[in-house]
Design a protein around this motif. Sequence first.
Motif, PDB file in Angstrom:
ATOM      1  N   MET A   1       0.861  -1.181   0.000  1.00 16.93           N
ATOM      2  CA  MET A   1       0.000   0.000   0.000  1.00 16.93           C
ATOM      3  C   MET A   1       0.900   1.235   0.000  1.00 16.93           C
ATOM      4  SD  MET A   1      -2.860   1.166   2.816  1.00 16.93           S
ATOM      5  CE  MET A   1      -4.242   0.189   2.323  1.00 16.93           C
ATOM      6  N   SER A   2       0.681   2.119  -0.900  1.00 14.86           N
ATOM      7  CA  SER A   2       1.510   3.317  -0.996  1.00 14.86           C
ATOM      8  C   SER A   2       1.153   4.293   0.126  1.00 14.86           C
ATOM      9  CB  SER A   2       1.315   3.986  -2.356  1.00 14.86           C
ATOM     10  OG  SER A   2       0.047   4.613  -2.405  1.00 14.86           O
ATOM     11  N   ASP A   3       2.007   5.244   0.315  1.00 15.93           N
ATOM     12  CA  ASP A   3       1.795   6.257   1.355  1.00 15.93           C
ATOM     13  C   ASP A   3       0.497   7.019   1.112  1.00 15.93           C
ATOM     14  OD1 ASP A   3       2.632   7.773   3.660  1.00 15.93           O
ATOM     15  OD2 ASP A   3       3.049   9.421   2.260  1.00 15.93           O
ATOM     16  N   LEU A   4       0.211   7.333  -0.131  1.00 15.81           N
ATOM     17  CA  LEU A   4      -1.008   8.065  -0.475  1.00 15.81           C
ATOM     18  C   LEU A   4      -2.262   7.233  -0.147  1.00 15.81           C
ATOM     19  CD1 LEU A   4      -2.264  10.603  -1.638  1.00 15.81           C
ATOM     20  CD2 LEU A   4      -2.036   9.594  -3.913  1.00 15.81           C
ATOM     21  N   GLU A   5      -2.209   5.943  -0.476  1.00 20.70           N
ATOM     22  CA  GLU A   5      -3.352   5.071  -0.188  1.00 20.70           C
ATOM     23  C   GLU A   5      -3.562   4.926   1.324  1.00 20.70           C
ATOM     24  OE1 GLU A   5      -2.028   1.646  -2.334  1.00 20.70           O
ATOM     25  OE2 GLU A   5      -3.397   2.049  -4.004  1.00 20.70           O
ATOM     26  N   ARG A   6      -2.454   4.814   2.075  1.00 16.93           N
ATOM     27  CA  ARG A   6      -2.545   4.708   3.531  1.00 16.93           C
ATOM     28  C   ARG A   6      -3.148   5.975   4.139  1.00 16.93           C
ATOM     29  NH1 ARG A   6       0.389   6.690   7.195  1.00 16.93           N
ATOM     30  NH2 ARG A   6       2.136   7.181   5.853  1.00 16.93           N
ATOM     31  N   ARG A   7      -2.698   7.118   3.643  1.00 18.82           N
ATOM     32  CA  ARG A   7      -3.229   8.385   4.151  1.00 18.82           C
ATOM     33  C   ARG A   7      -4.711   8.527   3.804  1.00 18.82           C
ATOM     34  NH1 ARG A   7       0.518  12.918   1.986  1.00 18.82           N
ATOM     35  NH2 ARG A   7      -1.015  14.193   3.055  1.00 18.82           N
TER      36      ARG A   7
END
Length: 66
Positions: A1-7
Amino acid sequence: MSDLERRLADLEARFSFLDDALSETDRILAEQGALLEALREALLELRETALQAPGPEGPEPPPPHY
Protein backbone atom coordinates in the motif's frame (compact mmCIF):
# COMPACT_ATOMS: atom_id res chain seq x y z
CA MET A 1 0.00 0.00 0.00
CA SER A 2 1.51 3.32 -1.00
CA ASP A 3 1.80 6.26 1.35
CA LEU A 4 -1.01 8.07 -0.47
CA GLU A 5 -3.35 5.07 -0.19
CA ARG A 6 -2.54 4.71 3.53
CA ARG A 7 -3.23 8.39 4.15
CA LEU A 8 -6.50 8.18 2.21
CA ALA A 9 -7.60 5.12 4.20
CA ASP A 10 -6.74 6.97 7.44
CA LEU A 11 -8.77 10.00 6.35
CA GLU A 12 -11.72 7.77 5.41
CA ALA A 13 -11.61 6.11 8.85
CA ARG A 14 -11.50 9.49 10.60
CA PHE A 15 -14.35 10.78 8.46
CA SER A 16 -16.44 7.72 9.29
CA PHE A 17 -15.78 8.17 13.03
CA LEU A 18 -16.65 11.88 12.89
CA ASP A 19 -19.81 11.17 10.89
CA ASP A 20 -20.94 8.64 13.52
CA ALA A 21 -20.11 11.06 16.33
CA LEU A 22 -22.07 13.83 14.63
CA SER A 23 -25.09 11.57 14.15
CA GLU A 24 -25.01 10.54 17.81
CA THR A 25 -24.64 14.16 18.94
CA ASP A 26 -27.58 15.18 16.75
CA ARG A 27 -29.74 12.39 18.20
CA ILE A 28 -28.87 13.35 21.78
CA LEU A 29 -29.53 17.03 21.08
CA ALA A 30 -32.97 16.21 19.67
CA GLU A 31 -33.79 14.10 22.76
CA GLN A 32 -32.67 16.87 25.09
CA GLY A 33 -34.71 19.43 23.17
CA ALA A 34 -37.83 17.29 23.54
CA LEU A 35 -37.12 16.80 27.25
CA LEU A 36 -36.57 20.51 27.75
CA GLU A 37 -39.88 21.29 26.06
CA ALA A 38 -41.69 18.74 28.26
CA LEU A 39 -40.11 20.25 31.38
CA ARG A 40 -41.07 23.74 30.27
CA GLU A 41 -44.68 22.69 29.79
CA ALA A 42 -44.70 20.96 33.21
CA LEU A 43 -43.32 24.10 34.83
CA LEU A 44 -45.98 26.25 33.20
CA GLU A 45 -48.68 23.87 34.46
CA LEU A 46 -47.21 23.90 37.96
CA ARG A 47 -47.00 27.69 37.95
CA GLU A 48 -50.62 27.95 36.79
CA THR A 49 -51.73 25.51 39.50
CA ALA A 50 -49.82 27.46 42.15
CA LEU A 51 -51.36 30.75 41.04
CA GLN A 52 -54.88 29.26 41.20
CA ALA A 53 -54.38 27.71 44.64
CA PRO A 54 -55.95 29.59 47.55
CA GLY A 55 -53.51 31.61 49.60
CA PRO A 56 -52.72 30.91 53.24
CA GLU A 57 -55.33 32.06 55.73
CA GLY A 58 -52.68 33.36 58.09
CA PRO A 59 -49.60 32.00 59.74
CA GLU A 60 -49.54 28.24 60.18
CA PRO A 61 -50.02 27.05 63.73
CA PRO A 62 -46.94 25.48 65.28
CA PRO A 63 -46.65 21.70 65.07
CA PRO A 64 -48.13 19.79 68.02
CA HIS A 65 -44.77 18.98 69.59
CA TYR A 66 -44.15 22.65 70.54
